[in-house]
Design an enzyme around this catalytic site. Structure first.
Site, PDB file in Angstrom:
ATOM      1  N   ALA A 100       0.888  -1.174   0.000  1.00  0.00           N
ATOM      2  CA  ALA A 100       0.000   0.000   0.000  1.00  0.00           C
ATOM      3  C   ALA A 100       0.926   1.223   0.000  1.00  0.00           C
ATOM      4  O   ALA A 100       2.120   1.081  -0.225  1.00  0.00           O
ATOM      5  CB  ALA A 100      -0.914  -0.040   1.213  1.00  0.00           C
ATOM      6  N   VAL A 101       0.420   2.406   0.288  1.00  0.00           N
ATOM      7  CA  VAL A 101       1.253   3.618   0.146  1.00  0.00           C
ATOM      8  C   VAL A 101       2.610   3.523   0.826  1.00  0.00           C
ATOM      9  O   VAL A 101       3.641   3.845   0.235  1.00  0.00           O
ATOM     10  CB  VAL A 101       0.537   4.900   0.661  1.00  0.00           C
ATOM     11  CG1 VAL A 101      -0.475   5.368  -0.349  1.00  0.00           C
ATOM     12  CG2 VAL A 101      -0.094   4.693   2.020  1.00  0.00           C
ATOM     13  N   MET A 102       2.620   3.045   2.075  1.00  0.00           N
ATOM     14  CA  MET A 102       3.875   3.037   2.840  1.00  0.00           C
ATOM     15  C   MET A 102       4.880   2.041   2.261  1.00  0.00           C
ATOM     16  O   MET A 102       6.036   2.381   2.018  1.00  0.00           O
ATOM     17  CB  MET A 102       3.603   2.718   4.312  1.00  0.00           C
ATOM     18  CG  MET A 102       2.931   3.821   5.090  1.00  0.00           C
ATOM     19  SD  MET A 102       3.914   5.323   5.225  1.00  0.00           S
ATOM     20  CE  MET A 102       5.190   4.813   6.367  1.00  0.00           C
ATOM     21  N   SER A 161       8.507   7.038  10.732  1.00  0.00           N
ATOM     22  CA  SER A 161       7.670   8.244  10.763  1.00  0.00           C
ATOM     23  C   SER A 161       7.950   9.135   9.570  1.00  0.00           C
ATOM     24  O   SER A 161       9.068   9.185   9.068  1.00  0.00           O
ATOM     25  CB  SER A 161       7.906   9.040  12.043  1.00  0.00           C
ATOM     26  OG  SER A 161       7.102  10.211  12.015  1.00  0.00           O
ATOM     27  N   LYS A 184       8.547   5.178  18.831  1.00  0.00           N
ATOM     28  CA  LYS A 184       7.656   5.688  17.767  1.00  0.00           C
ATOM     29  C   LYS A 184       6.316   6.102  18.384  1.00  0.00           C
ATOM     30  O   LYS A 184       5.736   7.126  18.023  1.00  0.00           O
ATOM     31  CB  LYS A 184       7.436   4.625  16.687  1.00  0.00           C
ATOM     32  CG  LYS A 184       6.325   4.956  15.664  1.00  0.00           C
ATOM     33  CD  LYS A 184       6.689   6.095  14.741  1.00  0.00           C
ATOM     34  CE  LYS A 184       5.560   6.784  14.010  1.00  0.00           C
ATOM     35  NZ  LYS A 184       4.604   6.032  13.282  1.00  0.00           N
ATOM     36  N   HIS A 236       6.827   9.310  20.133  1.00  0.00           N
ATOM     37  CA  HIS A 236       6.911  10.347  19.092  1.00  0.00           C
ATOM     38  C   HIS A 236       5.509  10.828  18.736  1.00  0.00           C
ATOM     39  O   HIS A 236       5.233  12.026  18.680  1.00  0.00           O
ATOM     40  CB  HIS A 236       7.622   9.809  17.839  1.00  0.00           C
ATOM     41  CG  HIS A 236       7.422  10.660  16.612  1.00  0.00           C
ATOM     42  ND1 HIS A 236       6.254  10.634  15.871  1.00  0.00           N
ATOM     43  CD2 HIS A 236       8.206  11.597  16.026  1.00  0.00           C
ATOM     44  CE1 HIS A 236       6.351  11.510  14.885  1.00  0.00           C
ATOM     45  NE2 HIS A 236       7.522  12.106  14.952  1.00  0.00           N
ATOM     46  N   ASN A 237       4.616   9.890  18.502  1.00  0.00           N
ATOM     47  CA  ASN A 237       3.255  10.274  18.122  1.00  0.00           C
ATOM     48  C   ASN A 237       2.531  10.982  19.261  1.00  0.00           C
ATOM     49  O   ASN A 237       1.775  11.925  19.024  1.00  0.00           O
ATOM     50  CB  ASN A 237       2.469   9.053  17.664  1.00  0.00           C
ATOM     51  CG  ASN A 237       2.906   8.572  16.289  1.00  0.00           C
ATOM     52  OD1 ASN A 237       4.045   8.807  15.876  1.00  0.00           O
ATOM     53  ND2 ASN A 237       2.032   7.908  15.570  1.00  0.00           N
ATOM     54  N   GLU A 252       3.706  14.384  19.274  1.00  0.00           N
ATOM     55  CA  GLU A 252       3.084  15.040  18.115  1.00  0.00           C
ATOM     56  C   GLU A 252       1.664  15.532  18.469  1.00  0.00           C
ATOM     57  O   GLU A 252       1.283  16.655  18.130  1.00  0.00           O
ATOM     58  CB  GLU A 252       3.048  14.021  16.970  1.00  0.00           C
ATOM     59  CG  GLU A 252       2.274  14.400  15.735  1.00  0.00           C
ATOM     60  CD  GLU A 252       2.168  13.192  14.776  1.00  0.00           C
ATOM     61  OE1 GLU A 252       3.180  12.492  14.560  1.00  0.00           O
ATOM     62  OE2 GLU A 252       1.064  12.952  14.265  1.00  0.00           O
ATOM     63  N   ARG A 283      -9.025  16.119  21.704  1.00  0.00           N
ATOM     64  CA  ARG A 283      -9.581  15.561  20.467  1.00  0.00           C
ATOM     65  C   ARG A 283     -10.888  14.833  20.747  1.00  0.00           C
ATOM     66  O   ARG A 283     -11.851  14.974  19.997  1.00  0.00           O
ATOM     67  CB  ARG A 283      -8.579  14.594  19.821  1.00  0.00           C
ATOM     68  CG  ARG A 283      -7.380  15.291  19.222  1.00  0.00           C
ATOM     69  CD  ARG A 283      -6.669  14.368  18.251  1.00  0.00           C
ATOM     70  NE  ARG A 283      -5.335  14.863  17.935  1.00  0.00           N
ATOM     71  CZ  ARG A 283      -4.516  14.299  17.055  1.00  0.00           C
ATOM     72  NH1 ARG A 283      -4.900  13.214  16.398  1.00  0.00           N
ATOM     73  NH2 ARG A 283      -3.319  14.806  16.819  1.00  0.00           N
TER      74      ARG A 283
HETATM   75  P1  NDP Z   1      -2.593  -0.053   5.346  1.00  0.00           P
HETATM   76  O1  NDP Z   1      -2.398   0.088   6.801  1.00  0.00           O
HETATM   77  O2  NDP Z   1      -3.807   0.536   4.723  1.00  0.00           O
HETATM   78  O3  NDP Z   1      -2.549  -1.621   4.993  1.00  0.00           O
HETATM   79  C1  NDP Z   1      -2.765  -2.094   3.691  1.00  0.00           C
HETATM   80  C2  NDP Z   1      -1.787  -3.184   3.350  1.00  0.00           C
HETATM   81  O4  NDP Z   1      -1.911  -4.270   4.272  1.00  0.00           O
HETATM   82  C3  NDP Z   1      -2.041  -3.753   1.973  1.00  0.00           C
HETATM   83  O5  NDP Z   1      -0.820  -4.080   1.382  1.00  0.00           O
HETATM   84  C4  NDP Z   1      -2.848  -4.997   2.312  1.00  0.00           C
HETATM   85  O6  NDP Z   1      -2.811  -5.984   1.294  1.00  0.00           O
HETATM   86  C5  NDP Z   1      -2.144  -5.476   3.526  1.00  0.00           C
HETATM   87  N1  NDP Z   1      -2.920  -6.419   4.332  1.00  0.00           N
HETATM   88  C6  NDP Z   1      -4.003  -6.127   5.091  1.00  0.00           C
HETATM   89  N2  NDP Z   1      -4.442  -7.262   5.696  1.00  0.00           N
HETATM   90  C7  NDP Z   1      -3.620  -8.263   5.297  1.00  0.00           C
HETATM   91  C8  NDP Z   1      -3.559  -9.661   5.586  1.00  0.00           C
HETATM   92  N3  NDP Z   1      -4.422 -10.231   6.432  1.00  0.00           N
HETATM   93  N4  NDP Z   1      -2.586 -10.375   4.996  1.00  0.00           N
HETATM   94  C9  NDP Z   1      -1.708  -9.810   4.154  1.00  0.00           C
HETATM   95  N5  NDP Z   1      -1.723  -8.500   3.847  1.00  0.00           N
HETATM   96  C10 NDP Z   1      -2.664  -7.735   4.421  1.00  0.00           C
HETATM   97  O7  NDP Z   1      -1.306   0.481   4.540  1.00  0.00           O
HETATM   98  P2  NDP Z   1      -0.338   1.728   4.781  1.00  0.00           P
HETATM   99  O8  NDP Z   1       0.631   1.674   3.673  1.00  0.00           O
HETATM  100  O9  NDP Z   1      -1.096   2.980   5.039  1.00  0.00           O
HETATM  101  O10 NDP Z   1       0.410   1.385   6.148  1.00  0.00           O
HETATM  102  C11 NDP Z   1       1.211   0.230   6.288  1.00  0.00           C
HETATM  103  C12 NDP Z   1       1.712   0.171   7.723  1.00  0.00           C
HETATM  104  O11 NDP Z   1       2.519   1.311   7.986  1.00  0.00           O
HETATM  105  C13 NDP Z   1       0.607   0.190   8.771  1.00  0.00           C
HETATM  106  O12 NDP Z   1       0.971  -0.628   9.842  1.00  0.00           O
HETATM  107  C14 NDP Z   1       0.571   1.631   9.211  1.00  0.00           C
HETATM  108  O13 NDP Z   1       0.064   1.785  10.511  1.00  0.00           O
HETATM  109  C15 NDP Z   1       2.028   2.007   9.120  1.00  0.00           C
HETATM  110  N6  NDP Z   1       2.307   3.415   8.945  1.00  0.00           N
HETATM  111  C16 NDP Z   1       1.558   4.192   8.138  1.00  0.00           C
HETATM  112  C17 NDP Z   1       1.830   5.541   7.979  1.00  0.00           C
HETATM  113  C18 NDP Z   1       1.003   6.359   7.072  1.00  0.00           C
HETATM  114  O14 NDP Z   1       1.243   7.584   7.026  1.00  0.00           O
HETATM  115  N7  NDP Z   1       0.076   5.797   6.332  1.00  0.00           N
HETATM  116  C19 NDP Z   1       2.948   6.166   8.665  1.00  0.00           C
HETATM  117  C20 NDP Z   1       3.735   5.262   9.420  1.00  0.00           C
HETATM  118  C21 NDP Z   1       3.412   3.943   9.559  1.00  0.00           C
HETATM  119  P3  NDP Z   1      -3.935  -6.000   0.117  1.00  0.00           P
HETATM  120  O15 NDP Z   1      -3.444  -5.020  -0.898  1.00  0.00           O
HETATM  121  O16 NDP Z   1      -3.906  -7.398  -0.347  1.00  0.00           O
HETATM  122  O17 NDP Z   1      -5.230  -5.596   0.744  1.00  0.00           O
END
Ligand code: NDP
Length: 479
Positions: A11-13, A128, A183, A186-187, A190, A288
């Site tokens: 996903a994005v991260m 972060s 971490k 940190h939050n 924040e 909040r």
């Molecule tokens: P998300 O938290 O939205 O998670 C989505 C990802 O998790 C997808 O790749 C998804 O796969 C996968 N996933 C979900 N459930 C499962 C499962 N049961 N088995 C395998 N894969 C699974 O993505 P983000 O990129 O936003 O965040 C990733 C992590 O980074 C999280 O833990 C988040 O808390 C942390 N984080 C995020 C920040 C942010 O700004 N967004 C900042 C710092 C940390 P699929 O595509 O198959 O659904």
């Protein structure tokens, strides 16, 4: 050629972290439960570096050089456990699993223990900086073993943000859950920072009578001084922004309900368990929650308050200067509380956290990045056992100079009926810490009265109890 590192969860991260690694010349195996994401990454960004797309966990693991280094970037909680369970049987002794998600440090401790039994290194890592940071340089807070860190270090240092002096914003925080713990703090910090900035804005708006565009200018000026930080910078941007649909200041069309994903709450819950007062963070979390309680707010909307009158132009300018001082003093106090929490956890869990190093890696990449963190680093470098930041000679001097203005701002806020839970909690914490005698003496005496909880005396050693319902004589409570 085999991949030097792998990222699962795109996903994005995860996607941005993989791109960051590839842009730094590493060959990166990429995998995602839904393989469409894997294909999309390679199609869109394949030209940025060497990616090895894998459709299945088996393919992914096979693509990695030994010992394997793989990063999990999936949704925190159950999904992280599911992915660990899926991959662990495919791994060998000495392999390194990095969890870059926002895990709770207690989960990280549990996972680390489980994988260690199987000879696998588990490195819970705080990251972060949001998606932008993941791509261009985040602040990276790895926990886990020294040995695993040594194998990850060059990669982490190359993709991390760089502080103004060029140092990478990453360090081995400590064993098992230490990285995710800092971490979390940190939050929490924040949250406190954002609440204090919001209060400063509210005061400039309500008491000084400034419009958002003018407040943006004030924040821009502050950002050239000791408050120089990412959050102050974006505050000015937000306040200067005009809503396209209505032509009104953007901040006026946003609903006044602040949401939260939970790391602030974790910080406060954990602080309660450790017995560390983090009133600044707690007030920010509560502020909040309060904002979201529509029914409560509606029920109280007609309650009386003071008659308000904005300051005249000259008074307003003077007040704005005082608000800067109050904001700075409150910020230092809140940070001091956050650092106390890391100190306490480090002792409790035997982590040996270098408190100055934590400040150093927050100078860049993360949300609370600020010029002032270099001074926090210096304070702990000069005295690693500093009991509180407030005791550092330089900070003590600055806060001492700011405290008259700090008091004036809190008093003015109270008179005008503007809620400043962050400013006033910070000031109360400052005053409580410096108090020669606290009314805790009375509290303890009450406890002895109704519960025979005993007390200590100022003039001699031992525990005592007064026979409150008898002749009120004092007896020794030592066995
Ligand atoms: P998300 O938290 O939205 O998670 C989505 C990802 O998790 C997808 O790749 C998804 O796969 C996968 N996933 C979900 N459930 C499962 C499962 N049961 N088995 C395998 N894969 C699974 O993505 P983000 O990129 O936003 O965040 C990733 C992590 O980074 C999280 O833990 C988040 O808390 C942390 N984080 C995020 C920040 C942010 O700004 N967004 C900042 C710092 C940390 P699929 O595509 O198959 O659904």
């Amino acid at each position: 050629s085999p991949a030097q590192i792998g990222v699962t969860g795109l996903a994005v991260m995860g996607r941005n972290l993989a791109r960051n690694l590839a842009r730094h010349g590493y060959t990166v195996a990429v995998h995602n439960r839904t393989s469409a994401r894997t294909r999309a990454l390679v199609e869109e960004f394949g030209h940025e570096g060497d990616f090895v797309p894998a459709e299945t966990p088996e393919e992914f693991v096979a693509a990695l050089e030994r010992p394997r280094r793989l990063v999990i970037m999936v949704k925190a909680g159950g999904p992280t456990d599911a992915v660990i369970e899926e991959f662990a049987p495919l791994l060998d002794e000495g392999d390194i699993v990095v969890d870059g998600g926002n895990a709770h440090f207690a989960d990280t401790r549990r996972r680390e223990r489980r994988l260690r039994e199987r000879g696998i290194h588990f490195v819970g890592t705080g990251i972060s900086g949001g998606e932008e940071g993941a791509l261009n340089g985040p602040s990276i807070m790895p926990g886990g073993s020294e040995e695993a860190h040594a194998a990850l270090r060059p990669l982490l240092e190359s993709i991390a943000a760089k502080a103004a002096d060029g140092t990478p914003c990453t360090t081995h925080v400590g064993p098992d859950g230490a990285g995710h713990f800092v971490k979390m703090v940190h939050n929490g910090i924040e949250y406190a920072d954002m609440q204090l900035i919001a209060e400063a804005y509210d005061l400039l708006r309500t008491v000084a009578g400034y419009e958002p565009a003018r407040i943006a200018e004030v924040f821009r000026t502050w950002n050239t001084g000791r408050l120089d930080s990412y959050l102050i910078e974006i505050t000015a941007e937000v306040l200067a922004h005009t809503d396209a649909a209505t032509g009104r200041p953007f901040v006026d069309v946003v609903a006044d309900r602040a949401e939260q994903k939970g790391t602030g709450r974790w910080t406060v819950q954990t602080a309660l368990e450790l017995g560390v007062p983090v009133s600044g963070i707690a007030e920010a979390v509560f502020a909040r929650s309060l904002s979201g309680h529509a029914a409560l707010r509606e029920a109280a909307a007609e309650l009386p308050g003071p008659r308000r009158q904005v300051l005249d132009e000259r008074e307003a300018a003077r007040f704005a200067d005082q608000v800067e001082q109050a904001l700075y003093a409150s910020k230092v106090t809140s940070y001091a509380q956050g650092w106390n929490m890391m100190q306490a956890a480090s002792e409790e869990y035997g982590w040996g956290i270098d408190l100055g190093a934590v400040a150093a890696i927050w100078r860049g990449g993360c949300i609370i990045r600020a010029a002032f963190l270099d001074r926090v680093r210096a304070a702990f470098a000069a005295d690693p056992t500093l009991p509180t930041l407030l005791a550092d000679a330089e900070f003590a001097k600055e806060i001492g100079e700011a405290q008259p203005a700090w008091r004036a701002v809190v008093a003015t806020a109270v008179r005008h009926g503007v809620p400043v839970p962050g400013f006033s909690a910070a000031l109360a914490s400052y005053d409580a810490l410096r108090a020669e005698r606290l009314p805790a003496a009375l509290t303890q005496a009450q406890r002895d009265y109704f519960g025979a909880h005993t007390y200590r005396r100022t003039d001699r050693a031992g525990s005592y109890h007064t026979l409150w319902s008898g002749d009120r004589s004092e007896v020794s409570a030592d066995i």
